[in-house]
Enzyme design. Structure first.
Site, mmCIF file in Angstrom:
data_model
loop_
_atom_site.group_PDB
_atom_site.id
_atom_site.type_symbol
_atom_site.label_atom_id
_atom_site.label_comp_id
_atom_site.label_asym_id
_atom_site.label_seq_id
_atom_site.Cartn_x
_atom_site.Cartn_y
_atom_site.Cartn_z
ATOM 1 N N GLU A 257 0.882 -1.169 0.000
ATOM 2 C CA GLU A 257 0.000 0.000 0.000
ATOM 3 C C GLU A 257 0.911 1.208 0.000
ATOM 4 O OE1 GLU A 257 -2.378 2.512 3.178
ATOM 5 O OE2 GLU A 257 -2.964 0.408 3.209
ATOM 6 N N CYS A 296 -3.424 7.823 4.237
ATOM 7 C CA CYS A 296 -3.212 7.307 2.885
ATOM 8 C C CYS A 296 -4.459 7.428 2.033
ATOM 9 C CB CYS A 296 -2.743 5.855 2.945
ATOM 10 S SG CYS A 296 -3.867 4.766 3.858
#
Length: 683
Positions: A257, A296
């Site tokens: 990620e 994020c």
């Protein structure tokens, strides 16, 4: 000197013999802890995970593992005040910490619940239906998921020191994999406290969780084909991991990620007086300011119709002006500091790159606006900053400012909005704020290939929506392309991603032995008494009930039609039914057939079968006409004891046949059956 963080490795706490590097309070600059330059023996950690943690976990069923996750979630809930008190030193407000700590604990609860409801009380998972591989029925295949004898390594980012660990731990733990946690340096002291709380509880089997607070040098060198790495962080570090020989050639599974230029799109149908307008503005500001924009999933690009740009910018600026910035210990502060001065410098550098193609429309260009309190030099404070990109600007699609910064971009037409979103080259999350079904359909279908998750927000779902930036345990978290191409969470999908899917080919009897579920064609057993008289302790896979025959009459069909109100012509109108190419005359209702079948296998007296709680996979295969005779065979297909309850679930394979032996209906009957009968005291 502040305390040196310790690792939990191979069953003991390890303290390095160096002074370590200082970790500073994000708001005050005071030293909080020190992080050792040297870590424990990573080879010993991996061995301990494989030889101690893994076997202990794999000896437990999914339900037993789920129960431990639930107990752990309760334990951490009782101690979360300690985590809140320490988390403030990362620059987090109470709201920020709730996202991290409560979000992580909630993920444990979520997986504990799913583990019981959606996984068997077993150590393997059956995937899909039986595949018949031979005409005679003596050769078949079944896909299964099995636990791997490896270790799950997680390398986490600084922004979520608790949630980042627990959202990776929960599915790996359910899958039977022990975890080694490597937290990011800046906030490792919060992760260390959480791990201490977990280890002190004694809830998890030894070796199921280890903490590496120090150098990870050599860790990937010790991993092999059964091991996996889940990484959250920069694309640069992800690239280094991808090029490691054990990832390239050694079979180590890597999930990434990484960077993500998430966007929110204001639909062209929305006007300033619509509820969706306020929802859009609130969503952008929330994602800019929660965790000081260090998420994020934060909104980096706000895509708005060109005619609406001025109104949107004015509304965003007005709302951002109300955001108070300062030391998160102050209850009036709404946005705290970034995690470190170094992080602030990185954000300022990104802002300078963005300003090459965008103008500042709200906030100080350096993010150095007024503070409610706090030292602007020692604290890593940065006030929110809103930019407006020039038409055709490339930088907003390439540069990610990991802080309280967002850029407004304009579009003309829905297709252009989708094209702009795709220029991010893959993102974790996107949102579209619209009340127009056509806009929602077009945008979502255009965004889906480029995003791991898409929120469609409008006045109808706003009250229950968890917002643009909130990953949920039941949905996948990850994204394609630039976002890393990985997937985490996703409910049971996240568990199965840690396991190995294998196709097993065998005879029905041996498939039954391997899978623990009766397979069509396998031997059936006559238990010598009605199977409904047998408790869970006495039932065996393959125990069978046979009932019938029962002739279905025209009066039965007419009565059922009148009684239920189901007067479909195929059951009531001989002339019309005769013209039906599938039936050619009056036929029995499918549910009449199932109801009559129940009368053929049910034992009426009180006994260990407590309830019928459902029917799965019902299919009507052959029409039943007046004068046909039916029979039913019921076979114990699967037995699932429920932990902590005096009963369990029994899945029965049901086949209804006609006088010619043809199957007219097949389905699974689901019952709750007492573990013992008469029930044990207290159950």
């Amino acid at each position: 000197m502040s305390p040196l963080l310790e690792s939990y490795a191979a069953g003991r706490w390890f303290r390095a013999d160096d002074d370590g590097e200082p970790l500073l309070d994000a708001a005050t600059g005071e030293e909080v802890a020190r992080l050792a330059r040297r870590g424990p023996d990573v080879g010993e950690m991996v061995r301990h995970a494989r030889e101690t943690g893994g076997p202990a976990l794999r000896a437990l069923t999914f339900h037993e593992r789920a129960a431990l996750l639930k107990a752990l979630a309760k334990h951490l809930t009782e101690r979360k005040d300690e985590l809140y008190a320490l988390s403030v030193r990362t620059g987090a407000t109470a709201r920020d910490t709730a996202v991290d700590v409560d979000g992580g604990i909630g993920t444990l609860f979520g997986y504990a619940s799913k583990g019981v409801r959606e996984l068997p009380n077993d150590t393997i998972v059956l995937d899909g239906d039986l595949e018949r591989l031979g005409k005679g029925g003596t050769f078949a295949g079944q896909h299964v998921f099995a636990s791997r004898p490896g270790v799950a390594v997680q390398i986490n980012a600084f922004n979520f020191p608790v949630w980042g660990m627990l959202e990776k731990l929960a599915p790996a733990f359910l899958a039977g994999l022990p975890s080694i946690v490597k937290p990011a340096s800046q906030t490792a002291y919060v992760t260390e406290l959480a791990v201490r709380q977990i280890i002190d509880s004694g809830i998890l089997p030894e070796g199921a969780l280890q903490l590496l607070a120090g150098s990870p040098d050599g860790l990937l060198d010790r991993l092999t084909v059964q091991d996996s790495v889940a990484f959250t962080g920069s694309a640069h570090t992800a690239g280094l991991l991808r090029r490691h020989p054990n990832v390239l050639d050694g079979g180590v599974r890597l999930g990434v990620e990484a960077d993500s230029l998430n966007c929110s799109i204001l639909g062209p149908d929305v006007r300033p007086d619509d509820p969706e307008f306020d929802l859009f503005v609130k969503g952008v500001v929330t994602e800019m300011t929660v965790k000081a924009g260090q998420k994020c999933t934060a909104i980096r690009r706000a895509l708005v119709p060109a005619p609406m740009a001025d109104a949107v910018i004015e509304a965003l600026a007005a709302r951002l002006a109300k955001v108070t910035v300062g030391d998160p210990r102050d209850p009036d502060v709404r946005m705290g500091a970034l995690a470190s001065l170094g992080q602030r410098a990185e954000v300022r550098k990104a802002v300078e790159a963005l300003r090459a193609a965008a103008e500042v429309v709200a906030g100080d260009p350096a993010g150095a606006g007024p503070l409610l309190d706090g030292d602007p030099e020692r604290g890593a404070f940065m006030t929110p900053l809103l930019l407006r990109a020039r038409p055709g600007a490339a930088e907003p699609h390439d540069v990610e400012p990991f802080g309280p910064v967002s850029t407004v971009l304009t579009y003309d037409g829905v297709d252009a909005a989708v094209e702009l979103a795709a220029r991010g080259r893959g993102s974790l999350a996107a949102s579209v704020v619209t009340h127009d079904p056509d806009v929602a359909r077009t945008v979502v279908r255009g965004l889906a290939p480029w995003h791991g998750r898409v929120l469609v927000l409008d006045r109808d779902d706003a009250k229950e929506s968890t917002g643009h930036g909130s990953p949920l345990p039941s949905l996948v978290h990850g994204g394609p392309g630039r976002a890393g191409g990985g997937e985490e969470l996703g409910g049971i999908r996240g568990v199965l991603a840690h396991m190995q899917r294998t196709a097993v080919q065998a005879s029905p009897d041996l498939l039954t032995a391997v899978t623990g579920r009766w397979t069509a064609g396998a031997a059936r057993t006559d238990p010598g008494e009605h199977a409904f008289r047998r408790s869970l302790a006495d039932l065996r896979i393959g125990d069978t009930i046979a009932g019938g025959p029962r002739t279905v009459s025209l009066d039965d069909i007419a009565h059922f039609a009148e009684f239920t109100g189901d007067t479909f012509y195929a059951h009531t109108d001989p002339e019309a039914a005769a013209g039906n190419p599938l039936f050619g005359g009056i036929v029995a209702h499918g549910y009449l057939v199932v109801s009559l079948a129940a009368g053929l296998f049910v034992d009426p007296a009180p006994g260990p079968v407590l309830a019928n709680f459902g029917v799965d996979r019902l299919r009507f295969l052959t029409p039943v006409k007046a004068g046909d005779t039916i029979a039913v065979t019921l076979t114990v297909k699967q037995i699932t004891p429920r932990s902590g309850a005096g009963y369990g679930e029994v899945r029965w394979d049901a086949v209804v046949t006609n006088q010619d032996g043809e199957a007219v209906a097949t389905y699974d009957v689901l019952t709750l059956v007492a573990k013992t009968w008469p029930p044990a005291p207290g159950n």
